[in-house]
Design a protein around this motif. Sequence first.
Motif: not given
Length: 460
Positions: A347-351, A440-444
Amino acid sequence: MEHQLLWDDRFNIGVDIIDREHKKLFKIMNKMFAANQDPSKRQWFCQEGIKYFKEHAIKHFSEEETYMQSVAYKDLEAHKRLHQDFRLQTLPALEHELEKTDYSQDAINHFLGVCAGWLIGHTLTEDQAIIKNESIKWSNLLPIEEQEAVIQTILQLLHDMFKLDPQIVSECYSGEKFGNGIYYRLIYSTDNNVQREVILIFEEKLLIDTIGELIGNRSGKLNVMLMNAARYTAMQFAERIKKYFSSSDTFILKNEHLLTYEQFHQTIEKELPRYSLLFDTGAGYFAFCTLIPRNSNIEDSIAIHKENDAMEEIQKYLLKSEQESHHKKKKLLVVDDSAVVRQAIRQLLQDDYQIAVADSGLSAIRSISLDRPDLVLLDYEMPVCDGAQILEMIRSETDFADIPVFFLTAKVDKDSVNKVIPFRPEGYLLKSTKPEDIKRNIDHYFEKISQSAYLQSNIK
């Protein structure tokens, strides 16, 4: 290389003559995946692959069955039925499609997908059950005579409804991915709460070329109207097959769901098939499965509620699929034995990311082998096979050694960190960290990768 089969010690069943043949098969499949990238080699490698598989099916299956007899394996007959289906149904059907289409890319993709999925699934499940003398889920299949009646009914329905001349590819379809598919799930129940689950899988091009043509869909793409028409067609299909559920009970449709491939695979791995059939219709692949539910709760599936507007639910499903296709989201594999954690991260990342999930080391290895992720989020503390062991397996295979892995952990202690440093994890994410900080860590991380690639391309 995008597709490679990852071998590790968990595929070994401890019988040398069987394990050697499995390793050979993995190497053959990997050579065919590599050849698929070179148009000049595709046809020859497919022909050689079919030839090798045929020889394997005769020799290897015979050796395996002899071993099962020697140890008095209790599910020998069910296991032999799987062997016979692959040898007498699946391989000839795949070969026929390759030759009929002059080795088209679709036919090659069907061949590679079905064979790779069958090999991995069969080795990890049915073959592992031999040494433990465990029952396999295929023991619940309908008797051959009853299953044949189901097959003939489906063949006739496909002909009557779509004017197709299909042929059976497998009578023991175990969920191999055969292209972009629509996975439609129906749950039936009796007054006594006896349940049956039906899953119909349509290759997208089959829906577009049959139902789409009938309703005048000129876009050549899936849309809400086509999907809703397909939904009612699927229900009619299931109603005609319902008589094979039971001779005495009356089954009523209770729930409908649209599933992703990962959700479908989660279902078919855990539940008991009464029959599970794969067809080549000539216009695309089609599968029809009836299962005895043991765990009908599927994370994040799109339910079609009768009290709501079904068209709206279908629109959500199509929009989600379209976003994933067009934006080419990075693929993340979340490995955690906790369903709560898997769902929370999804749910946190699926978008922004394509999310696949695995609940064990074996599921993780299978997922990586069939659909290489861009990043693995790996639970460190898991039973049976912990995160360090899974990372070691990933790093031991040359083609997957560079897959980045972040550990998900409840604690970061010195001993745990030192244990996995040799296997080069990208880092650690504490489960207690705020969700927005995890994202944010994964995006970074992916931003850094993109910047690095951009700089390197400019330097060149």
